[in-house]
Design an enzyme around this catalytic site. Structure first.
Site, PDB file in Angstrom:
ATOM      1  N   SER A   1      -9.423   2.691   2.058  1.00  0.00           N
ATOM      2  CA  SER A   1      -8.371   3.488   1.324  1.00  0.00           C
ATOM      3  C   SER A   1      -7.249   2.601   0.604  1.00  0.00           C
ATOM      4  CB  SER A   1      -7.479   4.297   2.251  1.00  0.00           C
ATOM      5  OG  SER A   1      -6.938   3.658   3.300  1.00  0.00           O
TER       6      SER A   1
ATOM      7  N   LYS B   1       0.736  -1.250   0.068  1.00  0.00           N
ATOM      8  CA  LYS B   1      -0.278  -0.093   0.083  1.00  0.00           C
ATOM      9  C   LYS B   1       0.800   1.234  -0.129  1.00  0.00           C
ATOM     10  CE  LYS B   1      -3.914   1.957   2.591  1.00  0.00           C
ATOM     11  NZ  LYS B   1      -4.875   2.067   3.686  1.00  0.00           N
TER      12      LYS B   1
ATOM     13  N   SER C   1     -10.533   0.232   5.805  1.00  0.00           N
ATOM     14  CA  SER C   1      -9.627   0.539   4.685  1.00  0.00           C
ATOM     15  C   SER C   1      -9.366  -0.688   3.859  1.00  0.00           C
ATOM     16  CB  SER C   1      -8.447   1.320   5.012  1.00  0.00           C
ATOM     17  OG  SER C   1      -8.712   2.784   5.338  1.00  0.00           O
TER      18      SER C   1
END
Length: 419
Positions: A138, A81, A162
């Protein structure tokens, strides 16, 4: 002849991390062959889906060439990420197990009103199921890449959904273990919302990766003890039925009727018994905001911090009472299916069922429950503190296998995009 992963794509199947590592360890394939196929898929699909913050082809090839193919994740390509610190324990431990990072995935644009989007600096990340939709966030790029079959695993962190929200939007698996399950580079923050974890195409892949990444680390010695891969397939023993409570919403906003219908129909067919058990939770929004501010170093007034603690304590007690009657709590992961990728200036309420369990720290996993209007519906399974294996075992009974999106199956034979 088609390579194994391309054959899987055309058949609507994804190659799993477990199967890739087994082939690399046995010599059926080399790590370099696996990495080249992942890089090829990334170069073909990123111009359409925009899931990459950065592609590191040279680094991935070099890692594959020097790999000793013995680890549990030998040769398995994955995405990190974006903005994850390079010394993060979750990354360090995957690399030590033989996994190979091919790049960094997109996440929400800094300062965005809503976090359920991805941004690569030029364009918004798209959902492989429908290019007009967001993959969630996210951990947007990781979910899109996993759903597209580029990689079987992507790392992330979950402070308000997320991992679970993008997993639900993209029809894959997202798992947030009990708070502290995976160590974090900054150690234990004041608010205690975020748990590192994984998005994957296969539940067993996510379980294995979580086990590998778990356990105390010098940067986070307060993390929970190492978590061995559980024998979830046979839980619970003795032939007893699994009892679950279902709530279509945990907040003010209701779930869309289509989302609720898909999950209710799936529960009716799954090997579980749905029972009606009371559950009265206090609203989470204000408490989450205060705890998030503490995690970010912004501080909080004493009265607000005390109120957040009261909400956490009340909800933990209410959930303990619930789990005295049932094995797990089931909810929609999101109140809606994936929204438009271009709605990033709107305040979107869809992940309400998720952030409740960041405040309390319970283990929660999202798996596919089916489709509504051609888009994935995620179902969230929550279990008592420390009972990550229970959440995963119940999720295994409920999940459905979705085919890869039509866009991805059509692209399986497409040529590599020009650089």
């Amino acid at each position: 002849m088609l390579q194994p992963d391309r054959e899987n794509v055309r058949a609507g199947r994804r190659a799993t991390a477990v199967s890739i590592a087994a082939e690399v360890r046995s010599g059926v394939r080399t790590a370099l062959e696996v990495v080249e196929e992942a890089l090829d898929a990334a170069e073909r699909l990123d111009p359409v889906l925009h899931f990459l913050e950065e592609l590191d082809g040279a680094g991935a090839r070099a890692a594959a060439e020097r790999l000793e193919p013995t680890g549990l994740l030998a040769g398995v390509p994955f995405l990190i990420k974006g903005r994850t610190p390079p010394d993060s324990p979750i990354v360090e431990r995957l690399l030590a197990a033989g996994a190979i990072a091919i790049g960094r995935s997109t996440r929400a644009r800094p300062g965005a009103i809503s976090q359920t989007f991805g941004w690569n600096g030029r364009d918004y990340t798209r959902n492989p199921w429908d290019l007009s939709r967001s993959p969630g966030g996210s951990t947007a790029g990781g979910a899109a890449a996993v759903a597209a079959g580029v990689v079987p695993l992507a790392s992330g962190g979950d402070s308000g959904g997320s991992l679970r929200i993008p997993a639900a939007f993209c029809g894959v698996v997202g798992f947030k273990g009990t708070y502290g399950r995976i160590p974090r580079p900054g150690g234990r923050p004041l608010g205690g919302l975020t748990t590192a974890g994984f998005i994957g195409a296969d539940l067993d892949d996510v379980i294995l990766a979580t086990s590998i990444a778990s356990g105390p680390h010098r940067l986070d010695p307060t993390a929970l003890p190492h978590w061995p891969v559980p024998s979830v397939a046979s839980w619970p023993g003795g032939g007893g039925g699994v009892r679950v409570a279902y709530r279509s919403t945990l907040g003010i906003e209701p779930a869309d009727l289509a989302v609720d219908r898909v999950i209710r129909e799936r529960l009716a067919r799954a090997d579980v018994v749905v029972v009606d058990v009371p559950l009265e939770l206090l609203p989470t929004e204000d408490a989450w905001s205060v705890l998030s501010g503490l995690d970010a170093g912004r501080g909080a007034e004493a009265a607000a911090a005390n109120r957040a603690r009261e909400v956490r304590d009340h909800n933990n007690t209410a959930l303990a009472d619930l789990f005295a009657e049932v094995d797990a709590l089931v909810t929609p992961t999101t109140l809606t299916v994936a929204h438009g990728y271009d709605q990033h200036e709107e305040s979107i309420v869809t992940g309400d069922p998720c952030w409740v369990f960041n405040v309390t720290g319970h283990p929660a996993v999202s798996v596919p429950a089916g489709l509504a209007d051609g888009l994935p519906v995620g179902v969230q399974v929550v279990a008592p503190h420390g009972a990550d294996d229970v959440a995963l075992a119940v999720a295994r009974r409920i999940q459905v296998a979705l085919p890869q999106p039509e866009l991805i199956r059509q692209s399986a034979g497409a040529p590599r995009a020009s650089s």
